[in-house]
Write an enzyme that holds these catalytic residues in place. Structure first.
Site, PDB file in Angstrom:
ATOM      1  CG  HIS A 103     -20.762  62.399  -2.647  1.00 25.33           C
ATOM      2  ND1 HIS A 103     -19.642  61.840  -2.067  1.00 25.33           N
ATOM      3  CD2 HIS A 103     -20.389  63.657  -3.003  1.00 25.33           C
ATOM      4  CE1 HIS A 103     -18.657  62.711  -2.051  1.00 25.33           C
ATOM      5  NE2 HIS A 103     -19.084  63.832  -2.626  1.00 25.33           N
TER       6      HIS A 103
ATOM      7  CD  GLU B 171     -18.651  62.447  -6.297  1.00 25.46           C
ATOM      8  OE1 GLU B 171     -19.309  63.503  -6.394  1.00 25.46           O
ATOM      9  OE2 GLU B 171     -17.567  62.367  -5.699  1.00 25.46           O
TER      10      GLU B 171
ATOM     11  CG  HIS C 147     -21.846  68.493  -3.282  1.00 25.15           C
ATOM     12  ND1 HIS C 147     -21.492  68.240  -4.579  1.00 25.15           N
ATOM     13  CD2 HIS C 147     -20.887  67.873  -2.507  1.00 25.15           C
ATOM     14  CE1 HIS C 147     -20.389  67.500  -4.608  1.00 25.15           C
ATOM     15  NE2 HIS C 147     -20.000  67.268  -3.370  1.00 25.15           N
TER      16      HIS C 147
END
Length: 359
Positions: free
Chosen positions: A191, A325, A119
């Site tokens: 997210h 996502e 991420h």
């Protein structure tokens, strides 16, 4: 049904002392609300991580509930580790061993997930303050300039994300990023954790889900794709027809936790804007369609949530929400056979997603 939306300025403005910012001891963070004229559909967002904090929608009887998990205060988002509602980047999901080669040059990223980068690193786009260049009915735009070398990524990048409400109960996200001086991988993700019964209302095992994908990308024990693109037919990952989330959840696992955590390959050779998923909560009647222009969508069933204190005193537990996502394939920068996530100098990355709510 609502026909227009208006933007309400921040109901809350905070000055936070952020220890990891060397350029200033105190920064201002805002919370903004978008609401339709009828008042039965609204969202709250903050420029901390360009984060989606709440989504209020009616059920089949007109009762409103907030259907995304999150926190009460900005400080909790700053200190949290679950990425609730965050805009994740520069490259969401995992990059194997935090390294890749682009145009003959090797790059090393910040390692924050075992031996891998996750991420965007320890201070990715979800952990920075975005500016607010545009806040006008019925949308709000956040901007962030990512500098060359940030978390190891090459090149300067100008990033914009816009949240927009439209009729009747549609929430659109538009993510754009321009590579200013070097080619770079880009994979931005929202997210949000969804529970259509209302955040903190229990697990989502009874939610019905449909993912319009016949393929997925298998992963190894560290959640890195093997490079294979496999068929879902005959596997517990086959969600091409409406299926309770909990129907086969004990047959799947990701990273050592029981539950879904994988990327569905909704397009391998390019696609337009198309529906990739549908979710419905039979108890409340709330549902949404998910549309995108991205080649993949990650399904995650909150397998690692445990005793997480959330909004309004609710405590979130395992399977308390699901994430969908839309994205590039995980670790695409290390797999030439995957759809490319490289943005060339002067090029523009465009990621659109649309949630169409109903009840």
């Amino acid at each position: 049904m609502a026909r227009a939306a208006l933007v309400l300025p921040a109901a809350l403005l905070l000055c936070l002392a952020l220890a990891d910012h060397d350029d200033a001891a105190r920064k201002t963070v805002g919370v903004y609300e978008l609401k339709n004229k009828k008042g039965d559909f609204s969202i709250k967002v903050t420029n901390w991580g360009a984060t989606l904090m709440s989504v209020m929608v009616p059920d089949s009887k007109g009762n409103l509930a907030d259907v995304v998990l999150g926190y009460d205060t900005i400080a909790e988002y700053v200190n949290g580790s679950s990425y609730f509602g965050a805009l994740v980047g520069r490259v969401a999901n995992r990059v194997a061993k935090g390294r890749f080669v682009l145009d003959g040059k090797a790059y090393r990223l910040y390692i924050n997930d075992g031996k891998n980068a996750l991420h965007g690193g320890h201070r990715g786009f979800s952990k920075v303050i975005w500016t607010v260049p545009d806040c006008d009915s019925p949308y709000i735009t956040f901007y962030y300039h990512s500098f060359d070398g940030e978390q190891g990524f090459p090149g300067d990048l100008d990033v914009y994300v816009t949240y927009q409400l439209s009729s009747p109960y549609d929430l659109a996200l538009h993510m754009n990023a321009t590579a200013l001086n070097k080619a770079t991988p880009v994979n931005l993700v929202n997210h949000a954790y969804w529970n259509l019964g209302g955040h903190g209302s229990g697990d989502v095992l009874g939610h019905l889900i449909q993912v319009f994908a016949s393929l997925y990308t298998p992963v190894d024990q560290s959640m890195i794709p093997t490079g294979q693109i496999a068929g879902v037919a005959g596997t517990p990952y086959d969600l091409r027809w409406l299926t309770p989330v909990g129907a086969r959840i004990n047959l799947v696992s990701g990273g050592g936790a029981v539950g879904y955590d994988l990327n569905y390959a909704v397009a391998v050779h390019g696609q337009g804007f198309t529906q990739v998923a549908f979710v419905r909560d039979p108890a409340s009647g709330r549902a949404f369609e998910l549309w995108t222009n991205q080649p993949g969508v990650q399904l995650y069933t909150s397998n690692w949530l445990k005793d997480e204190k959330g909004k309004g005193g609710k405590v979130y537990q395992k399977y308390g929400a699901l994430c969908l996502e839309t994205q590039a394939f995980p670790d695409a920068v290390n797999h030439p056979s995957f759809p490319s996530e490289i943005v060339r100098t002067g090029g523009v990355y465009r990621h659109d997603m649309l949630f169409k709510f109903s009840s």
